[in-house]
Motif scaffolding. Structure first.
Motif, PDB file in Angstrom:
ATOM      1  N   HIS A 383      25.006  41.422 -21.536  1.00 11.70           N
ATOM      2  CA  HIS A 383      26.010  42.384 -20.721  1.00 11.70           C
ATOM      3  C   HIS A 383      26.997  41.858 -21.248  1.00 11.70           C
ATOM      4  N   ASP A 384      27.125  40.673 -22.133  1.00  5.52           N
ATOM      5  CA  ASP A 384      28.239  39.378 -22.432  1.00  5.52           C
ATOM      6  C   ASP A 384      28.828  38.846 -21.176  1.00  5.52           C
ATOM      7  N   ILE A 385      28.269  38.369 -20.115  1.00  6.44           N
ATOM      8  CA  ILE A 385      28.526  37.732 -19.248  1.00  6.44           C
ATOM      9  C   ILE A 385      28.411  36.081 -19.396  1.00  6.44           C
ATOM     10  N   GLY A 386      28.085  35.687 -20.759  1.00  2.96           N
ATOM     11  CA  GLY A 386      27.983  33.965 -21.308  1.00  2.96           C
ATOM     12  C   GLY A 386      26.914  33.540 -21.018  1.00  2.96           C
ATOM     13  N   LYS A 387      26.030  33.793 -22.371  1.00  2.00           N
ATOM     14  CA  LYS A 387      24.299  32.631 -22.659  1.00  2.00           C
ATOM     15  C   LYS A 387      24.426  31.894 -21.140  1.00  2.00           C
ATOM     16  N   TYR A 388      24.784  30.937 -20.962  1.00  4.01           N
ATOM     17  CA  TYR A 388      24.495  29.731 -19.867  1.00  4.01           C
ATOM     18  C   TYR A 388      24.974  29.930 -18.884  1.00  4.01           C
ATOM     19  N   THR A 389      25.427  31.408 -18.629  1.00  3.64           N
ATOM     20  CA  THR A 389      26.180  30.904 -17.035  1.00  3.64           C
ATOM     21  C   THR A 389      24.947  31.655 -15.756  1.00  3.64           C
ATOM     22  N   ASN A 390      24.855  30.939 -14.760  1.00  2.00           N
ATOM     23  CA  ASN A 390      23.828  30.535 -14.062  1.00  2.00           C
ATOM     24  C   ASN A 390      24.028  31.984 -13.406  1.00  2.00           C
ATOM     25  N   THR A 391      22.727  32.842 -13.682  1.00  2.00           N
ATOM     26  CA  THR A 391      22.465  34.143 -12.989  1.00  2.00           C
ATOM     27  C   THR A 391      21.338  33.552 -12.063  1.00  2.00           C
ATOM     28  N   LYS A 392      21.440  34.303 -10.941  1.00  2.00           N
ATOM     29  CA  LYS A 392      20.307  34.090  -9.631  1.00  2.00           C
ATOM     30  C   LYS A 392      19.955  35.568  -9.143  1.00  2.00           C
ATOM     31  N   VAL A 393      18.493  35.702  -9.005  1.00  2.00           N
ATOM     32  CA  VAL A 393      18.520  37.220  -8.836  1.00  2.00           C
ATOM     33  C   VAL A 393      17.982  36.977  -7.768  1.00  2.00           C
ATOM     34  N   VAL A 394      17.832  37.795  -6.552  1.00  2.00           N
ATOM     35  CA  VAL A 394      18.174  38.423  -4.625  1.00  2.00           C
ATOM     36  C   VAL A 394      17.878  39.661  -5.000  1.00  2.00           C
ATOM     37  N   PRO A 395      16.575  39.665  -3.571  1.00  2.00           N
ATOM     38  CA  PRO A 395      15.988  40.817  -3.575  1.00  2.00           C
ATOM     39  C   PRO A 395      17.000  42.266  -3.191  1.00  2.00           C
ATOM     40  N   GLU A 396      16.775  42.921  -2.984  1.00  2.00           N
ATOM     41  CA  GLU A 396      17.654  44.362  -3.453  1.00  2.00           C
ATOM     42  C   GLU A 396      18.298  44.330  -1.709  1.00  2.00           C
ATOM     43  N   GLU A 397      17.866  43.840  -0.214  1.00  2.00           N
ATOM     44  CA  GLU A 397      18.254  43.841   0.969  1.00  2.00           C
ATOM     45  C   GLU A 397      19.258  42.636   0.716  1.00  2.00           C
ATOM     46  N   GLU A 398      19.484  42.064   0.469  1.00  2.00           N
ATOM     47  CA  GLU A 398      20.595  41.122   0.533  1.00  2.00           C
ATOM     48  C   GLU A 398      21.434  41.391  -0.907  1.00  2.00           C
ATOM     49  N   PHE A 399      21.431  41.760  -1.399  1.00  2.00           N
ATOM     50  CA  PHE A 399      22.546  41.938  -2.947  1.00  2.00           C
ATOM     51  C   PHE A 399      23.203  43.333  -2.151  1.00  2.00           C
ATOM     52  N   ASP A 400      21.951  44.226  -1.457  1.00  2.00           N
ATOM     53  CA  ASP A 400      23.642  45.612  -1.120  1.00  2.00           C
ATOM     54  C   ASP A 400      24.579  44.485  -0.030  1.00  2.00           C
ATOM     55  N   GLU A 401      23.923  43.916   0.793  1.00  2.00           N
ATOM     56  CA  GLU A 401      24.498  43.228   1.678  1.00  2.00           C
ATOM     57  C   GLU A 401      25.794  42.687   0.775  1.00  2.00           C
ATOM     58  N   PHE A 402      25.903  42.053  -0.642  1.00  2.00           N
ATOM     59  CA  PHE A 402      26.390  40.888  -1.317  1.00  2.00           C
ATOM     60  C   PHE A 402      27.623  41.730  -1.747  1.00  2.00           C
ATOM     61  N   TYR A 403      27.256  43.410  -2.246  1.00  2.00           N
ATOM     62  CA  TYR A 403      27.405  44.213  -3.504  1.00  2.00           C
ATOM     63  C   TYR A 403      28.753  44.422  -2.726  1.00  2.00           C
ATOM     64  N   GLU A 404      28.483  44.503  -1.037  1.00  2.00           N
ATOM     65  CA  GLU A 404      29.212  46.031  -0.187  1.00  2.00           C
ATOM     66  C   GLU A 404      30.378  44.189   0.184  1.00  2.00           C
ATOM     67  N   THR A 405      30.116  43.334   0.680  1.00  2.00           N
ATOM     68  CA  THR A 405      30.541  42.288   0.887  1.00  2.00           C
ATOM     69  C   THR A 405      32.254  42.164  -0.241  1.00  2.00           C
ATOM     70  N   TYR A 406      31.214  41.625  -1.780  1.00  2.00           N
ATOM     71  CA  TYR A 406      32.107  41.745  -2.302  1.00  2.00           C
ATOM     72  C   TYR A 406      33.275  42.595  -3.375  1.00  2.00           C
ATOM     73  N   GLN A 407      33.274  44.121  -3.097  1.00  2.00           N
ATOM     74  CA  GLN A 407      33.222  44.981  -3.534  1.00  2.00           C
ATOM     75  C   GLN A 407      35.231  44.819  -2.340  1.00  2.00           C
ATOM     76  N   LYS A 408      35.045  44.485  -0.657  1.00  2.00           N
ATOM     77  CA  LYS A 408      35.995  44.608  -0.547  1.00  2.00           C
ATOM     78  C   LYS A 408      36.794  43.792  -1.004  1.00  2.00           C
ATOM     79  N   GLU A 409      36.027  42.129  -0.707  1.00  2.00           N
ATOM     80  CA  GLU A 409      36.653  41.465  -1.419  1.00  2.00           C
ATOM     81  C   GLU A 409      38.334  42.014  -2.529  1.00  2.00           C
TER      82      GLU A 409
END
Length: 409
Positions: A383-409
């Motif tokens: 996905h071309d975001i940098g091989k050594y980028t620190n990527t963290k997987v979170v549950p879907e419910e937590e991601f839904d909240e983060f997605y809405e918040t980040y989109q607004k910001e």
């Protein structure tokens, strides 16, 4: 495909790498079986001259993907050549074309330097047993894995097989009322064993047991008994058609079934093996069951109305399963699209930690949640975001909240 075990489906159908390696080669093997089906007739088969080119290409392109399928195709071609030579005293160019193509493709595959690393024990992923004792130990361990992926994970397939074999036995009894007085008790005995062991196998597939039965490694005697029952069940599937099917139809019907142990045998000695390695065997079993159903329908002179009813039932079942799979993969697609979109956005904004979502029904997707370092790096590169980028997987419910918040910001 719709009743395939989830792990096999995820690794061989959904996973693009697994699909490209395991599916085309298995389909080529089945196509060759269908192409040479006419050798089972009473008259010598006839083939157009250009079939040699087709089978040569089929053999070549069916080989350089999966080792056990490549070796199987060579054995299949030799078996077909030998059968026609004995039965018709003839040899056919197209049969030799498949053999030549399979040998050439196999040689090309095994000439890869990776196989010298495997044979020397220096490969970091795959290895082979280096001594007789290691070979025996690996084979015994892999027998358990084979039983699990081909039988114990296939409750639907086992149930369908037992139903078809029961109908086959009933047809045999009806058509041999005053004949085969010795064979009929044997058929009844083998069928009873098949149904008993089959019921155990299906129930075990869906864990209808206590914790003791779900942990054979913790309780070795239970594990040994389970494997013996599984082996006996498989044996009855091989024996019943031999007893009940007419002599002239046996080769055509049983060829796909007897191909299963041949294509599985190399998996006894190589590491690692997983669900995707058994796709070809699974496909051959499906072809055998189609042959069995066709044989039964011809024997009982299934009427056109009955055939339409059966086909209608299958279509309804197919539509229902399609709806089920759509209800699974639409949410998967939704979350995958959203997390990829947000991951790129976070990388472009220079975030130190990129948050991505896990996937719903993740057991239907191979490595859908990149939690290990290797798979995180591959996800980042893809996905071309940098091989050594620190990527963290979170549950879907937590991601839904983060997605809405980040989109607004």
């Amino acid at each position: 495909f719709f009743v395939m075990p989830r792990a096999m489906f995820a690794q061989s159908i959904v996973w693009s790498s697994g699909y490209s390696n395991y599916v085309p080669s298995a389909i080529i093997s089945v196509l060759f079986m269908l192409m040479v089906n006419n050798i089972t007739g009473s008259d010598p088969p006839k083939y157009p001259k250009h079939f040699f080119v087709y089978t040569l290409l089929m053999g070549f392109f069916g080989a350089p993907f999966i080792e056990n399928v490549a070796l199987f195709n060579i054995c299949l071609a030799i078996a077909v050549i030998g059968y026609t030579a004995i039965k018709f005293k003839k040899a056919y160019a197209c049969h030799f074309g498949f053999l030549i193509g399979s040998i050439a493709g196999s040689l090309w595959m095994f000439s890869n330097s990776a196989y010298s690393s495997i044979s020397s024990g220096t490969d970091s992923y795959r290895d082979m047993s280096s001594s007789i004792s290691d070979l025996i130990e690996t084979a015994l361990n892999h027998l358990t894995v084979i039983c699990h992926h081909l039988v114990l994970s296939n409750g639907v397939m086992c149930a369908i097989a037992s139903v078809l074999l029961t109908v086959l036995a009933i047809v045999f009894f009806k058509q041999n009322k005053n004949k085969n007085k010795i064979k009929k008790p044997l058929v009844l005995f083998v069928l009873a064993i098949n149904l008993a062991c089959g019921a155990y196998t299906v129930l075990r597939t869906y864990h209808v047991y206590s914790t003791v039965y779900d942990n054979p490694r913790k309780y070795p005697p239970v594990g040994i008994c389970a494997e013996i029952i599984t082996f006996v069940y498989v044996l009855t599937i091989f024996i019943l058609p031999l007893l009940c099917v007419d002599k002239g139809s046996k080769f055509r019907m049983l060829l796909p079934l007897y191909c299963v142990p041949v294509v599985v045998a190399p998996l006894l000695v190589v590491n690692p093996i997983g669900p995707r390695c058994f796709f070809a065997a699974y496909l051959f079993i499906m072809v055998f069951m189609i042959n069995l159903f066709t044989y039964i329908s011809h024997k009982i002179n299934l009427k056109p109305k009955s055939e339409k009813a059966v086909l209608g039932g299958l279509c309804v079942a197919l539509c229902a399963l399609s709806v089920v799979y759509l209800s699974i993969f639409i949410p998967i697609f939704k979350y995958d699209s959203r997390r990829n979109e947000l991951a790129k956005m976070q990388a472009e904004n220079g975030e130190e930690i990129v948050i991505i979502s896990g996937l719903p029904y993740d057991d239907y997707v191979w490595m859908g949640e990149p939690r290990k370092e290797l798979w995180i790096q591959r996800y980042n590169l893809f996905h071309d975001i940098g091989k050594y980028t620190n990527t963290k997987v979170v549950p879907e419910e937590e991601f839904d909240e983060f997605y809405e918040t980040y989109q607004k910001e």
